[in-house]
Design a protein around this motif. Structure first.
Motif, PDB file in Angstrom:
ATOM      1  N   ALA A 175      -3.314  14.266 -11.880  1.00  0.00           N
ATOM      2  CA  ALA A 175      -3.683  13.617 -11.090  1.00  0.00           C
ATOM      3  C   ALA A 175      -5.156  14.172 -10.896  1.00  0.00           C
ATOM      4  N   ASN A 176      -5.047  15.538 -11.009  1.00  0.00           N
ATOM      5  CA  ASN A 176      -6.428  16.105 -11.108  1.00  0.00           C
ATOM      6  C   ASN A 176      -7.260  16.169 -11.959  1.00  0.00           C
ATOM      7  N   SER A 177      -6.419  15.512 -13.728  1.00  0.00           N
ATOM      8  CA  SER A 177      -7.525  16.113 -14.801  1.00  0.00           C
ATOM      9  C   SER A 177      -7.379  14.322 -14.785  1.00  0.00           C
ATOM     10  N   THR A 178      -7.648  12.943 -14.396  1.00  0.00           N
ATOM     11  CA  THR A 178      -7.284  11.723 -14.092  1.00  0.00           C
ATOM     12  C   THR A 178      -8.295  11.496 -13.293  1.00  0.00           C
ATOM     13  N   ASN A 179      -8.605  12.037 -12.217  1.00  0.00           N
ATOM     14  CA  ASN A 179      -9.266  12.103 -10.690  1.00  0.00           C
ATOM     15  C   ASN A 179      -8.308  10.982 -10.099  1.00  0.00           C
ATOM     16  N   GLY A 180      -7.623  11.220  -9.603  1.00  0.00           N
ATOM     17  CA  GLY A 180      -6.596   9.651  -9.253  1.00  0.00           C
ATOM     18  C   GLY A 180      -6.458   8.549 -10.332  1.00  0.00           C
ATOM     19  N   ASN A 181      -6.917   8.919 -11.140  1.00  0.00           N
ATOM     20  CA  ASN A 181      -6.860   7.237 -11.831  1.00  0.00           C
ATOM     21  C   ASN A 181      -5.432   7.447 -12.387  1.00  0.00           C
ATOM     22  N   GLY A 182      -5.281   6.213 -13.041  1.00  0.00           N
ATOM     23  CA  GLY A 182      -3.380   5.419 -14.335  1.00  0.00           C
ATOM     24  C   GLY A 182      -2.683   6.651 -13.468  1.00  0.00           C
ATOM     25  N   VAL A 183      -2.295   6.655 -11.783  1.00  0.00           N
ATOM     26  CA  VAL A 183      -1.096   7.150 -11.196  1.00  0.00           C
ATOM     27  C   VAL A 183       0.236   5.916 -10.606  1.00  0.00           C
ATOM     28  N   TYR A 184       1.051   5.829 -10.750  1.00  0.00           N
ATOM     29  CA  TYR A 184       2.186   5.023 -10.764  1.00  0.00           C
ATOM     30  C   TYR A 184       2.610   6.106  -9.701  1.00  0.00           C
ATOM     31  N   TYR A 185       3.466   5.200  -8.478  1.00  0.00           N
ATOM     32  CA  TYR A 185       4.648   5.627  -7.301  1.00  0.00           C
ATOM     33  C   TYR A 185       5.731   4.403  -6.812  1.00  0.00           C
ATOM     34  N   ILE A 242       5.688   9.339  -3.539  1.00  0.00           N
ATOM     35  CA  ILE A 242       6.701  10.047  -4.731  1.00  0.00           C
ATOM     36  C   ILE A 242       6.052   9.201  -5.887  1.00  0.00           C
ATOM     37  N   THR A 243       5.896  10.135  -6.820  1.00  0.00           N
ATOM     38  CA  THR A 243       6.027   9.535  -8.550  1.00  0.00           C
ATOM     39  C   THR A 243       6.169  10.408  -9.649  1.00  0.00           C
TER      40      THR A 243
END
Length: 180
Positions: free
Chosen positions: A104-114, A96-97
């Protein structure tokens, strides 16, 4: 050693029930949070966004949240395994984010926090049986919440507690706690 776990070469007892990998729901209810993240409770709706590698789905909370300045925040639920190894096993978590799957697609999953996650690689997060874990910045750690629940279908009205800041009157500016 955990005495509650046994491994044998035989077939499981007939009363054992396997979790089936059912297709994702269109609508789900997230409820019963007991750790500090009840703001994430509510009805979540499938958005139509699809993960780039494994084809998992994305959900968004039906009612937005609001930050201290009245800005809208949309909680999303999606499978982070989309951005790990080919089979998704490195990050086999539903999260849950505040970031959607497009971000997430634009960063290849990087920089995502939850805010929260559950270890589960099933297609339908309402079928996941592991406890959800929620991040608490004070301790810098995630804490398991065994009462948190995701169920198929919309939440009942008592689960919908989101109110925009404009709906609060002046009587909510202060809270008094009196201890005898």
């Amino acid at each position: 050693k955990d005495p509650t776990v046994t491994i044998t070469e035989n077939k499981c007892d007939e009363t054992y029930e396997c979790v089936t990998n059912t297709p994702p729901d269109d609508i789900m209810c997230l409820s019963k949070n007991s750790i500090l993240h009840s703001f994430l409770e509510g009805t979540y709706i499938r958005t139509g966004a699809i993960g780039p590698n494994l084809g998992s789905v994305e959900y968004v909370r039906e009612e937005p949240l609001y930050d201290a300045n009245g800005g809208e925040i949309r909680p999303y639920l999606w499978y982070w395994g989309e951005f790990s190894t080919d089979d998704g096993s490195d990050y086999a978590w539903w999260i849950i984010t505040p970031q959607n799957l497009s971000y997430a697609n634009s960063t290849n999953g990087n920089g995502v926090y939850y805010w929260g996650f559950v270890y589960c690689s099933l297609d339908n997060p309402s079928q996941c049986t592991a406890p959800w874990n929620f991040y608490w910045g004070v301790t810098g750690a995630s804490h398991a919440d065994t009462s948190f629940d995701i169920s198929s279908g919309a939440c009942s009205p008592q689960n919908s507690t989101s109110v925009s800041p404009d709906d609060y009157g002046t009587e909510y500016e202060y809270v008094c706690v009196d201890i005898d």
